[in-house]
Design an enzyme around this catalytic site. Sequence first.
Site, PDB file in Angstrom:
ATOM      1  N   CYS A 104      30.795  38.972  47.110  1.00  0.00           N
ATOM      2  CA  CYS A 104      32.335  40.341  46.724  1.00  0.00           C
ATOM      3  C   CYS A 104      33.314  38.937  46.131  1.00  0.00           C
ATOM      4  CB  CYS A 104      33.017  40.658  48.172  1.00  0.00           C
ATOM      5  SG  CYS A 104      31.210  41.775  48.601  1.00  0.00           S
ATOM      6  N   ALA A 105      33.123  38.462  45.418  1.00  0.00           N
ATOM      7  CA  ALA A 105      33.498  36.995  44.616  1.00  0.00           C
ATOM      8  C   ALA A 105      35.178  37.373  44.193  1.00  0.00           C
ATOM      9  CB  ALA A 105      32.931  36.602  43.845  1.00  0.00           C
ATOM     10  N   ALA A 106      35.715  38.611  43.030  1.00  0.00           N
ATOM     11  CA  ALA A 106      36.664  38.197  42.493  1.00  0.00           C
ATOM     12  C   ALA A 106      38.055  38.477  43.228  1.00  0.00           C
ATOM     13  CB  ALA A 106      36.685  39.481  41.144  1.00  0.00           C
ATOM     14  N   GLY A 112      37.261  35.398  42.919  1.00  0.00           N
ATOM     15  CA  GLY A 112      37.160  34.103  42.677  1.00  0.00           C
ATOM     16  C   GLY A 112      37.904  32.963  42.856  1.00  0.00           C
ATOM     17  N   GLY A 113      38.934  33.423  43.840  1.00  0.00           N
ATOM     18  CA  GLY A 113      39.218  32.123  44.592  1.00  0.00           C
ATOM     19  C   GLY A 113      38.808  31.283  45.857  1.00  0.00           C
ATOM     20  N   LYS A 114      37.643  32.009  46.290  1.00  0.00           N
ATOM     21  CA  LYS A 114      36.915  31.437  47.688  1.00  0.00           C
ATOM     22  C   LYS A 114      35.406  30.171  46.000  1.00  0.00           C
ATOM     23  CE  LYS A 114      38.922  33.801  50.728  1.00  0.00           C
ATOM     24  NZ  LYS A 114      39.196  35.367  50.433  1.00  0.00           N
ATOM     25  N   ASP A 168      25.993  44.982  42.831  1.00  0.00           N
ATOM     26  CA  ASP A 168      26.466  45.699  43.850  1.00  0.00           C
ATOM     27  C   ASP A 168      25.806  44.716  45.138  1.00  0.00           C
ATOM     28  OD1 ASP A 168      26.945  47.374  46.439  1.00  0.00           O
ATOM     29  OD2 ASP A 168      26.321  49.294  45.441  1.00  0.00           O
ATOM     30  N   CYS A 220      39.855  39.828  54.896  1.00  0.00           N
ATOM     31  CA  CYS A 220      42.025  40.000  55.097  1.00  0.00           C
ATOM     32  C   CYS A 220      42.325  41.302  56.108  1.00  0.00           C
ATOM     33  CB  CYS A 220      42.570  39.497  54.184  1.00  0.00           C
ATOM     34  SG  CYS A 220      42.000  40.488  52.830  1.00  0.00           S
TER      35      CYS A 220
HETATM   36  C1  SAM Z   1      38.235  40.543  49.459  1.00  0.00           C
HETATM   37  S1  SAM Z   1      37.919  41.304  47.823  1.00  0.00           S
HETATM   38  C2  SAM Z   1      36.546  39.427  47.543  1.00  0.00           C
HETATM   39  C3  SAM Z   1      38.361  38.390  47.557  1.00  0.00           C
HETATM   40  C4  SAM Z   1      37.793  37.158  46.721  1.00  0.00           C
HETATM   41  N1  SAM Z   1      36.400  36.693  47.440  1.00  0.00           N
HETATM   42  C5  SAM Z   1      38.925  36.198  46.468  1.00  0.00           C
HETATM   43  O1  SAM Z   1      38.943  35.193  47.445  1.00  0.00           O
HETATM   44  O2  SAM Z   1      39.008  35.744  45.583  1.00  0.00           O
HETATM   45  C6  SAM Z   1      36.236  41.406  47.773  1.00  0.00           C
HETATM   46  C7  SAM Z   1      35.778  41.917  45.923  1.00  0.00           C
HETATM   47  O3  SAM Z   1      34.714  42.828  46.890  1.00  0.00           O
HETATM   48  C8  SAM Z   1      34.477  43.126  45.700  1.00  0.00           C
HETATM   49  N2  SAM Z   1      33.326  44.389  46.164  1.00  0.00           N
HETATM   50  C9  SAM Z   1      33.653  45.624  46.699  1.00  0.00           C
HETATM   51  N3  SAM Z   1      32.383  46.052  46.991  1.00  0.00           N
HETATM   52  C10 SAM Z   1      31.461  45.712  46.563  1.00  0.00           C
HETATM   53  C11 SAM Z   1      30.080  45.093  46.191  1.00  0.00           C
HETATM   54  N4  SAM Z   1      29.249  46.598  47.383  1.00  0.00           N
HETATM   55  N5  SAM Z   1      29.235  44.592  45.901  1.00  0.00           N
HETATM   56  C12 SAM Z   1      30.135  43.668  45.233  1.00  0.00           C
HETATM   57  N6  SAM Z   1      31.531  43.372  44.995  1.00  0.00           N
HETATM   58  C13 SAM Z   1      32.077  44.549  46.099  1.00  0.00           C
HETATM   59  C14 SAM Z   1      35.243  44.090  45.222  1.00  0.00           C
HETATM   60  O4  SAM Z   1      35.809  44.776  44.113  1.00  0.00           O
HETATM   61  C15 SAM Z   1      37.064  42.889  45.226  1.00  0.00           C
HETATM   62  O5  SAM Z   1      36.340  42.273  44.274  1.00  0.00           O
END
Ligand code: SAM
Length: 444
Positions: free
Chosen positions: A262-264, A266-268, A312, A384
């Site tokens: 769940c990358a965006a 993209g910080g991590k 997903d 978080c």
């Molecule tokens: C906590 S944020 C991630 C922050 C990111 N890891 C960072 O460090 O920048 C969770 C992300 O998961 C995405 N997300 C939610 N449900 C998801 C799914 N089923 N599959 C993939 N991504 C998902 C959201 O859109 C959101 O961008």
Amino acid sequence: MSEQPSQNSGAHTRFVALKMCLQVVEHGRSLSQVLPEGLAQFSDKRERSFVQNLVLGTLRWQFRLMAIRSQLLKKKLKAKDEDVNQLILLGLFQILHTETAEHAAVSETVNVTAKLKKPWAKGLVNGILRNFMREKDAICAEVDLKPAQKYSHPQWFFKAMRKAYPEHWQEILEANNQIAPLTLRNNALEQSRDELLQAFAEADIQASEHPHCQQGIVLEQSTDITQLPTYDEGGFSVQDAAAQQAAQILQPQAGQKILDACAAPGGKTAHLLEYANADLDLLALEKEPERLDRLAENLHRLGLECDYRVGDASQASDWWDGQPFDKILLDAPCSATGIIRRHPDIKWHRIPEDIEELVEIQQKILDELWQTLKPGGQMLYATCSVLPQENREQMQAFLERTNDAEMIPLAVDWGWQDSEIGRQILPGQDGMDGFYYCLLQKQA
Ligand SMILES: C[S@@+](CC[C@H](N)C(=O)[O-])C[C@H]1O[C@@H](n2cnc3c(N)ncnc32)[C@H](O)[C@@H]1O
């Protein structure tokens, strides 16, 4: 109790601040969208900072301010007059938390009623704010008898914190009302942390190392980061110290096949790449296409590359090539209740029903991704959130239903030591955001 140095910038700044609060409270928009749009109207740095403090502060203290307003105005305003209601809260916030002289703050706030084209509200707003100035101490004492009001949180969240952390709930709620520090992550591919600190010192920027992060730097004052040395060259990223623990725990090694599920934005992802000298077979997956664009931009600025795609995480058949991953980071979608100090609108937007839904989504993603992990491989579950349902209880249930999963205790010296399964960081602990980590291993 003052928020920031402030100046009395007239009715216009207050009018813009009011409109931003209304966007959040009335139209349900997120502050992270509303704030940049609103602030873009000001070229003057001091005006921007004044408006930002008004908006963040009025939202941060919204629940307490509402309780104060109810003491002063027994009859509720009509729904169509939410603008007048928010204007009163904005005025109360200035009296309580800013350094603007009270009388000036009140008269400029009252002047905003002309911009609302509601002349009838002039006398009402004026009367309420002036009454509050006279009876401030007695009214606050009355309001603060109820803890949810005193700490300005919704009742359900106050109760959840008191139940989960009977000895720490006050600290948590207090920390949620503080202004968060600005923490950076040095890009180790560009320079060492010491070198970046040196560059900052030469530019007269006061900053220090974060004790729990190999690359963490805490700035002493909030600043426009795009003006800092090395920003254009991708020398650092903005990232809280708690979020910097993910790569430090997962320790990706050169050549490993890694999934950032769940990358965006993209910080991590970027930190994982920097940690392993950019030598990873890393797939960054994200459900929301626009958010994936932000990930791509962030990697580009840092000069990093990896595979990324929309997908997903709970539907692996749509994107998985069948080759198991050595390591998975699951930074799960969550309530974000650990980062309220940065996003006070979460207090407003989050409701208990959201939590049940999120717990289900997290469970589905966990079970699906586990199938894509190599035997002997590791998955780091992160949120978080400070809610046990999304954290400790989620992990406990997963370990109970997953025969080949075991928990690896974290050998770290941060976080709330009482948490048995994984490690919970409470908001404000060592200056960090509220976060949860649990490292899982698949039996070989
Ligand atoms: C906590 S944020 C991630 C922050 C990111 N890891 C960072 O460090 O920048 C969770 C992300 O998961 C995405 N997300 C939610 N449900 C998801 C799914 N089923 N599959 C993939 N991504 C998902 C959201 O859109 C959101 O961008």
